[in-house]
Motif scaffolding. Structure first.
Motif: not given
Length: 183
Positions: A90-93, A73-74, A99-101
């Motif tokens: 914040g964070q994203a993965y 996981v990135y 493609m990021w969430t």
């Protein structure tokens, strides 16, 4: 463009996440790739992430702070400016790095209530696992003296959304790891 982090696990290339601004009030996160760390190509679908819109923790601005990859996981630590001028973390993965969430748990760190040394601005690095606690060091700026400092924030690890950073384990020789499962 704000400082960004470099990673060399994406298909054998270097990958960088960077913050961009189009001059019309729109901030976003872009990606670029390099085979040698010198010659870079921007991703064709930039920006891969944009600000969150009205009343969001990242309504006004979004910056890439720390990029990492755990083998599957990135993960990207983000800094966002809300509509009242406070800076949040914040964070994203991403499963594929493209493609990021941004999970609904964002922001994961917010400024303290005023008056405090960190009531205006918080900026953090990548969290890590310390025993059974997720820990993150952060920089804060506030309205009282001292106006700036370094703090630590902790949380229980979440295994449903987001990520888990493990402490380093030295096997003492080359080792190949399988999968991790838990109940």
């Amino acid at each position: 463009m704000s400082p960004s982090d470099l990673l060399s696990f994406w298909v054998g290339d270097f990958m960088i996440a960077y913050s961009g601004y189009d001059g019309s009030g729109n901030y976003g996160i872009g990606l670029a790739f390099s085979p040698d760390g010198v010659n870079w190509t921007k991703h064709a679908d930039n920006p891969v992430m944009v600000t969150g819109g009205p009343s969001a923790w990242d309504e006004v601005k979004l910056d890439a702070m720390a990029l990492s990859f755990d083998g599957s996981v990135y993960k990207l630590v983000l800094q966002g400016e809300d509509g009242i001028g406070r800076f949040n973390v914040g964070q994203a993965y991403s499963d594929n790095g493209l493609m990021w969430t941004k999970p609904p748990e964002n922001p994961v760190l917010t400024p303290s209530a005023a008056p405090a040394w960190d009531d205006y601005y918080v900026s953090a690095s990548t969290p890590y696992l310390e025993g059974n606690t997720l820990r993150m060091f952060y920089n804060g700026i506030g309205s009282i003296t001292p106006r700036q400092g370094i703090g630590t924030a902790t949380a229980s690890p979440s295994y449903s959304a987001g990520w888990l950073e493990s402490s380093v384990f030295d096997a003492g020789w080359p080792a190949y790891w399988g999968e991790v499962t838990w109940d």
